[in-house]
Design a protein around this motif. Structure first.
Motif, PDB file in Angstrom:
ATOM      1  N   CYS A  18      24.938  48.411  38.874  1.00  0.00           N
ATOM      2  CA  CYS A  18      24.998  48.518  37.418  1.00  0.00           C
ATOM      3  C   CYS A  18      25.390  49.936  37.004  1.00  0.00           C
ATOM      4  N   HIS A  22      28.958  51.096  35.154  1.00  0.00           N
ATOM      5  CA  HIS A  22      28.979  51.757  33.846  1.00  0.00           C
ATOM      6  C   HIS A  22      29.643  53.130  33.924  1.00  0.00           C
ATOM      7  N   GLY A  39      28.730  48.916  26.830  1.00  0.00           N
ATOM      8  CA  GLY A  39      28.519  47.497  27.111  1.00  0.00           C
ATOM      9  C   GLY A  39      29.744  46.742  27.582  1.00  0.00           C
ATOM     10  N   CYS A  42      29.561  44.947  30.953  1.00  0.00           N
ATOM     11  CA  CYS A  42      28.594  43.851  31.088  1.00  0.00           C
ATOM     12  C   CYS A  42      29.267  42.473  30.990  1.00  0.00           C
ATOM     13  N   SER A  43      30.303  42.372  30.188  1.00  0.00           N
ATOM     14  CA  SER A  43      30.944  41.074  29.967  1.00  0.00           C
ATOM     15  C   SER A  43      31.556  40.490  31.235  1.00  0.00           C
ATOM     16  N   CYS A  45      30.265  41.259  34.436  1.00  0.00           N
ATOM     17  CA  CYS A  45      29.330  41.549  35.522  1.00  0.00           C
ATOM     18  C   CYS A  45      28.743  40.277  36.136  1.00  0.00           C
ATOM     19  N   MET A  48      25.087  39.496  34.979  1.00  0.00           N
ATOM     20  CA  MET A  48      24.846  39.263  33.552  1.00  0.00           C
ATOM     21  C   MET A  48      23.858  38.122  33.293  1.00  0.00           C
ATOM     22  N   CYS A  51      20.313  39.738  34.057  1.00  0.00           N
ATOM     23  CA  CYS A  51      19.812  40.875  33.279  1.00  0.00           C
ATOM     24  C   CYS A  51      20.045  40.716  31.779  1.00  0.00           C
ATOM     25  N   ASN A  52      20.970  39.865  31.390  1.00  0.00           N
ATOM     26  CA  ASN A  52      21.248  39.602  29.978  1.00  0.00           C
ATOM     27  C   ASN A  52      21.492  40.901  29.197  1.00  0.00           C
ATOM     28  N   CYS A  53      22.241  41.821  29.797  1.00  0.00           N
ATOM     29  CA  CYS A  53      22.629  43.107  29.193  1.00  0.00           C
ATOM     30  C   CYS A  53      21.446  44.034  28.926  1.00  0.00           C
ATOM     31  N   ASP A  54      20.329  43.818  29.563  1.00  0.00           N
ATOM     32  CA  ASP A  54      19.169  44.695  29.410  1.00  0.00           C
ATOM     33  C   ASP A  54      19.270  45.804  30.452  1.00  0.00           C
ATOM     34  N   PHE A  55      20.219  46.730  30.220  1.00  0.00           N
ATOM     35  CA  PHE A  55      20.520  47.731  31.242  1.00  0.00           C
ATOM     36  C   PHE A  55      19.356  48.676  31.507  1.00  0.00           C
TER      37      PHE A  55
END
Length: 84
Positions: A18, A22, A39, A42-43, A45, A48, A51-55
């Motif tokens: 991750c 980034h 972000g 993330c689209s 990854c 995804m 983690c649902n974009c919860d970086f």
């Protein structure tokens, strides 16, 4: 059942993937003189769905080993009427 070491190693691998994705995306955005979009990566990854974009949660295995701290910030848009 996975042992604790295996789970931790997988969490660390995901966190490293991750962070590197980034960093790479921000490098390319800068090289292309584009506005930074943290972000964007993330689209595409593979993690995804997990983690649902919860970086911040995803990066936690790395963040707990650093002395660096940061505060999330967002650029205020011209049409933002919140007054903050």
């Amino acid at each position: 059942m996975k042992n604790k070491t295996t789970v931790l190693a997988q969490e660390e691998k995901v966190a490293i993937d991750c962070a590197v994705r980034h960093i790479s995306a921000l490098f390319h955005q800068c090289a292309e003189h584009r506005e930074a979009d943290f972000g964007e990566v993330c689209s595409q990854c593979q993690y995804m769905p997990e983690c649902n974009c919860d970086f911040l949660n995803t990066l936690e295995p790395l963040l707990r080993h650093t002395t660096e701290h940061f505060i999330l910030a967002a650029k205020k848009e011209l049409n933002d009427k919140t007054g903050r």
